[in-house]
Motif scaffolding. Structure first.
Motif, PDB file in Angstrom:
ATOM      1  N   LEU A  76       0.842  -1.189   0.000  1.00 16.27           N
ATOM      2  CA  LEU A  76       0.000   0.000   0.000  1.00 16.27           C
ATOM      3  C   LEU A  76       0.881   1.243   0.000  1.00 16.27           C
ATOM      4  O   LEU A  76       1.781   1.394   0.829  1.00 16.27           O
ATOM      5  N   ARG A  77       0.648   2.141  -0.938  1.00 11.70           N
ATOM      6  CA  ARG A  77       1.524   3.300  -1.106  1.00 11.70           C
ATOM      7  C   ARG A  77       1.239   4.416  -0.100  1.00 11.70           C
ATOM      8  O   ARG A  77       2.121   4.897   0.575  1.00 11.70           O
ATOM      9  N   ASP A  78      -0.013   4.852  -0.042  1.00  9.43           N
ATOM     10  CA  ASP A  78      -0.365   6.022   0.772  1.00  9.43           C
ATOM     11  C   ASP A  78      -1.009   5.575   2.085  1.00  9.43           C
ATOM     12  O   ASP A  78      -2.230   5.443   2.190  1.00  9.43           O
ATOM     13  N   ARG A  79      -0.167   5.376   3.096  1.00  9.73           N
ATOM     14  CA  ARG A  79      -0.679   4.926   4.395  1.00  9.73           C
ATOM     15  C   ARG A  79      -1.065   6.095   5.298  1.00  9.73           C
ATOM     16  O   ARG A  79      -1.483   5.889   6.441  1.00  9.73           O
ATOM     17  N   VAL A  80      -0.870   7.320   4.807  1.00  6.86           N
ATOM     18  CA  VAL A  80      -1.301   8.496   5.561  1.00  6.86           C
ATOM     19  C   VAL A  80      -2.756   8.811   5.249  1.00  6.86           C
ATOM     20  O   VAL A  80      -3.576   9.033   6.141  1.00  6.86           O
ATOM     21  N   ALA A  81      -3.102   8.807   3.956  1.00  2.00           N
ATOM     22  CA  ALA A  81      -4.459   9.159   3.544  1.00  2.00           C
ATOM     23  C   ALA A  81      -5.422   7.983   3.654  1.00  2.00           C
ATOM     24  O   ALA A  81      -6.633   8.185   3.682  1.00  2.00           O
ATOM     25  N   LEU A  82      -4.892   6.759   3.695  1.00  2.00           N
ATOM     26  CA  LEU A  82      -5.750   5.577   3.665  1.00  2.00           C
ATOM     27  C   LEU A  82      -5.635   4.766   4.953  1.00  2.00           C
ATOM     28  O   LEU A  82      -4.558   4.671   5.549  1.00  2.00           O
ATOM     29  N   GLN A  83      -6.737   4.174   5.325  1.00  5.24           N
ATOM     30  CA  GLN A  83      -6.784   3.274   6.479  1.00  5.24           C
ATOM     31  C   GLN A  83      -7.002   1.858   5.972  1.00  5.24           C
ATOM     32  O   GLN A  83      -7.810   1.634   5.068  1.00  5.24           O
ATOM     33  N   ALA A  84      -6.263   0.899   6.535  1.00  2.00           N
ATOM     34  CA  ALA A  84      -6.344  -0.494   6.061  1.00  2.00           C
ATOM     35  C   ALA A  84      -6.517  -1.436   7.244  1.00  2.00           C
ATOM     36  O   ALA A  84      -6.010  -1.183   8.337  1.00  2.00           O
ATOM     37  N   GLU A  85      -7.234  -2.506   6.984  1.00  2.90           N
ATOM     38  CA  GLU A  85      -7.391  -3.556   7.983  1.00  2.90           C
ATOM     39  C   GLU A  85      -7.148  -4.907   7.319  1.00  2.90           C
ATOM     40  O   GLU A  85      -7.850  -5.282   6.380  1.00  2.90           O
ATOM     41  N   ILE A  86      -6.137  -5.604   7.795  1.00  2.30           N
ATOM     42  CA  ILE A  86      -5.791  -6.915   7.232  1.00  2.30           C
ATOM     43  C   ILE A  86      -6.808  -7.954   7.693  1.00  2.30           C
ATOM     44  O   ILE A  86      -7.158  -8.005   8.871  1.00  2.30           O
ATOM     45  N   PHE A  87      -7.289  -8.780   6.765  1.00  4.58           N
ATOM     46  CA  PHE A  87      -8.114  -9.906   7.191  1.00  4.58           C
ATOM     47  C   PHE A  87      -7.623 -11.244   6.640  1.00  4.58           C
ATOM     48  O   PHE A  87      -8.219 -12.280   6.921  1.00  4.58           O
ATOM     49  N   GLU A  88      -6.527 -11.243   5.893  1.00  2.84           N
ATOM     50  CA  GLU A  88      -5.934 -12.504   5.464  1.00  2.84           C
ATOM     51  C   GLU A  88      -4.469 -12.282   5.113  1.00  2.84           C
ATOM     52  O   GLU A  88      -4.113 -11.291   4.478  1.00  2.84           O
ATOM     53  N   THR A  89      -3.610 -13.193   5.581  1.00  2.97           N
ATOM     54  CA  THR A  89      -2.185 -13.147   5.280  1.00  2.97           C
ATOM     55  C   THR A  89      -1.794 -14.453   4.610  1.00  2.97           C
ATOM     56  O   THR A  89      -2.125 -15.537   5.105  1.00  2.97           O
ATOM     57  N   SER A  90      -1.104 -14.373   3.494  1.00  7.83           N
ATOM     58  CA  SER A  90      -0.799 -15.568   2.706  1.00  7.83           C
ATOM     59  C   SER A  90       0.686 -15.597   2.352  1.00  7.83           C
ATOM     60  O   SER A  90       1.197 -14.686   1.698  1.00  7.83           O
ATOM     61  N   PRO A  91       1.426 -16.652   2.766  1.00  6.37           N
ATOM     62  CA  PRO A  91       2.853 -16.752   2.432  1.00  6.37           C
ATOM     63  C   PRO A  91       3.053 -17.242   1.002  1.00  6.37           C
ATOM     64  O   PRO A  91       2.169 -17.877   0.421  1.00  6.37           O
ATOM     65  N   TYR A  92       4.211 -16.940   0.463  1.00  4.45           N
ATOM     66  CA  TYR A  92       4.583 -17.485  -0.841  1.00  4.45           C
ATOM     67  C   TYR A  92       5.033 -18.933  -0.669  1.00  4.45           C
ATOM     68  O   TYR A  92       5.704 -19.282   0.300  1.00  4.45           O
ATOM     69  N   ARG A  93       4.645 -19.784  -1.653  1.00  2.06           N
ATOM     70  CA  ARG A  93       5.072 -21.184  -1.658  1.00  2.06           C
ATOM     71  C   ARG A  93       5.459 -21.572  -3.089  1.00  2.06           C
ATOM     72  O   ARG A  93       5.145 -20.870  -4.053  1.00  2.06           O
ATOM     73  N   LEU A  94       6.127 -22.698  -3.194  1.00  7.32           N
ATOM     74  CA  LEU A  94       6.591 -23.186  -4.485  1.00  7.32           C
ATOM     75  C   LEU A  94       5.578 -24.167  -5.058  1.00  7.32           C
ATOM     76  O   LEU A  94       5.163 -25.112  -4.392  1.00  7.32           O
ATOM     77  N   TRP A  95       5.164 -23.946  -6.310  1.00  5.65           N
ATOM     78  CA  TRP A  95       4.258 -24.856  -7.015  1.00  5.65           C
ATOM     79  C   TRP A  95       5.087 -25.740  -7.940  1.00  5.65           C
ATOM     80  O   TRP A  95       5.926 -25.237  -8.702  1.00  5.65           O
ATOM     81  N   LEU A  96       4.801 -27.040  -7.905  1.00  6.78           N
ATOM     82  CA  LEU A  96       5.573 -28.015  -8.680  1.00  6.78           C
ATOM     83  C   LEU A  96       4.638 -29.008  -9.363  1.00  6.78           C
ATOM     84  O   LEU A  96       3.567 -29.328  -8.824  1.00  6.78           O
ATOM     85  N   PRO A  97       5.050 -29.547 -10.509  1.00  5.25           N
ATOM     86  CA  PRO A  97       4.256 -30.625 -11.119  1.00  5.25           C
ATOM     87  C   PRO A  97       4.476 -31.931 -10.355  1.00  5.25           C
ATOM     88  O   PRO A  97       5.503 -32.115  -9.670  1.00  5.25           O
ATOM     89  N   LEU A  98       3.526 -32.819 -10.454  1.00  2.92           N
ATOM     90  CA  LEU A  98       3.638 -34.127  -9.807  1.00  2.92           C
ATOM     91  C   LEU A  98       4.874 -34.855 -10.327  1.00  2.92           C
ATOM     92  O   LEU A  98       5.125 -34.896 -11.532  1.00  2.92           O
ATOM     93  N   GLY A  99       5.686 -35.388  -9.399  1.00  7.18           N
ATOM     94  CA  GLY A  99       6.873 -36.130  -9.799  1.00  7.18           C
ATOM     95  C   GLY A  99       8.115 -35.291  -9.978  1.00  7.18           C
ATOM     96  O   GLY A  99       9.184 -35.813 -10.324  1.00  7.18           O
ATOM     97  N   HIS A 100       8.041 -33.991  -9.758  1.00 10.08           N
ATOM     98  CA  HIS A 100       9.222 -33.130  -9.877  1.00 10.08           C
ATOM     99  C   HIS A 100      10.265 -33.542  -8.834  1.00 10.08           C
ATOM    100  O   HIS A 100       9.922 -33.987  -7.737  1.00 10.08           O
ATOM    101  N   ARG A 101      11.533 -33.362  -9.167  1.00  9.72           N
ATOM    102  CA  ARG A 101      12.620 -33.803  -8.289  1.00  9.72           C
ATOM    103  C   ARG A 101      12.553 -33.155  -6.900  1.00  9.72           C
ATOM    104  O   ARG A 101      12.974 -33.759  -5.902  1.00  9.72           O
TER     105      ARG A 101
END
Length: 303
Positions: A153-178
């Motif tokens: 979020l760029r403008d945290r002075v003019a805008l108010q935000a409320e988080i309701f979900e946090t999602s981590p990055y994960r690695l997606w792989l095809p079945l059988g990948h090393r």
């Protein structure tokens, strides 16, 4: 016998935690209670909801289908309870919504459907655009509230935000990948892999920063704005992907399996939330919409 609300709650927690022990800890109950509930649910439905392996549980295709129904059932139960404490007459009004691309199909649809059930007389207008433009519209008063990725979020002075979900990055792989059998995956393991790059919100920027920190230029095999295209390309072995867990589904549209793995090290997270202009007198329709988002977050977090 028919399944119970409690069994649905246990099933959803196991699906999200990936292990019985993790679910039991989250629910503050015994592992045997969780195990029994899942077995009874599978017996009642006549399908296997999970595949058992030594590291935990992997949700099956049928389990993934039932997960959608289970979350919807719990949301409907919450809506039904709320209806008895709300005014009988739903006041008319207008709600101007904004949404960023990454969350449009994964957060907004369920949230908006529950809002419309609770407030059918409100005229809802929604637009999808990038975060910078939505911030501009919010500050200018052209939008009441936006559902968006707020990690950047760029403008945290003019805008108010409320988080309701946090999602981590994960690695997606095809079945059988090393890497699906690796005990620990680190960023250096994936530097030489062809990468399927999603180009919405800040995902491309974050992925590039991660690989650049290793002094490596990303080996991008394909760029797309479609999460479904990423799923299909990964599932068929065209490459791997680094994406927020928010948009992960274990199956492509063609029915091919996609694996998801944690990566060791400090990876960014995607924060999804509600954003509105700070200090503005929000209309009741916007306040009600934010309230339903808060209630949805509580339902997901409640044992």
């Amino acid at each position: 016998m028919a399944f119970t609300i409690r069994q649905l709650q246990y099933f959803i927690t196991v699906a999200e935690e990936g292990t019985v022990s993790g679910a039991a800890q989250s629910l503050s109950i015994s592992q045997s209670a969780v195990t029994d509930a899942i077995k009874e649910l599978e017996s009642d439905l006549g399908v296997s909801l999970f595949e058992r392996h030594r590291r935990g549980l992997a949700i099956t295709h049928k389990g993934h289908q039932f997960y959608r129904h289970a979350t919807r059932i719990l949301a409907d139960v919450s809506d039904a309870r709320r209806s008895f404490v709300e005014d009988d007459a739903a006041p008319a009004g207008k709600l101007n919504l904004g949404v960023t691309s990454l969350v449009a199909g994964y957060v907004l649809s369920d949230l908006l459907s529950r809002y419309r059930r609770a407030h059918p007389a409100v005229d809802v207008s929604a637009i999808e655009d990038n975060g910078d433009y939505l911030e501009h519209l919010l500050i200018g008063g052209e939008l009441d509230v936006a559902v968006m990725v707020i990690s950047n979020l760029r403008d945290r002075v003019a805008l108010q935000a409320e988080i309701f979900e946090t999602s981590p990055y994960r690695l997606w792989l095809p079945l059988g990948h090393r890497l699906t059998t690796a005990e620990i995956i680190v960023m250096t393991d994936i530097v030489s892999e062809p990468l399927i790059m999603l180009t919405v919100d800040e995902t491309e920027e974050n992925t590039g920063k991660l690989l650049s920190a290793l002094g490596a230029k990303p080996h991008v095999a394909f760029r797309t704005r479609s999460v479904e295209a990423v799923r299909s390309l990964v599932a068929t072995g065209a490459g791997i992907a680094l994406l927020p867990d928010l948009v992960y589904r274990p199956w492509s549209l063609e029915g091919d399996r996609i694996e998801s793995r944690d990566i060791s090290g400090a990876l960014p997270v995607v924060q999804v939330g509600m954003v509105w202009r700070r200090g503005s007198g929000l209309p009741k329709a916007a306040r009600d919409f934010i309230g339903i988002a808060q209630q949805q977050h509580l339902v997901r977090a409640r044992p």
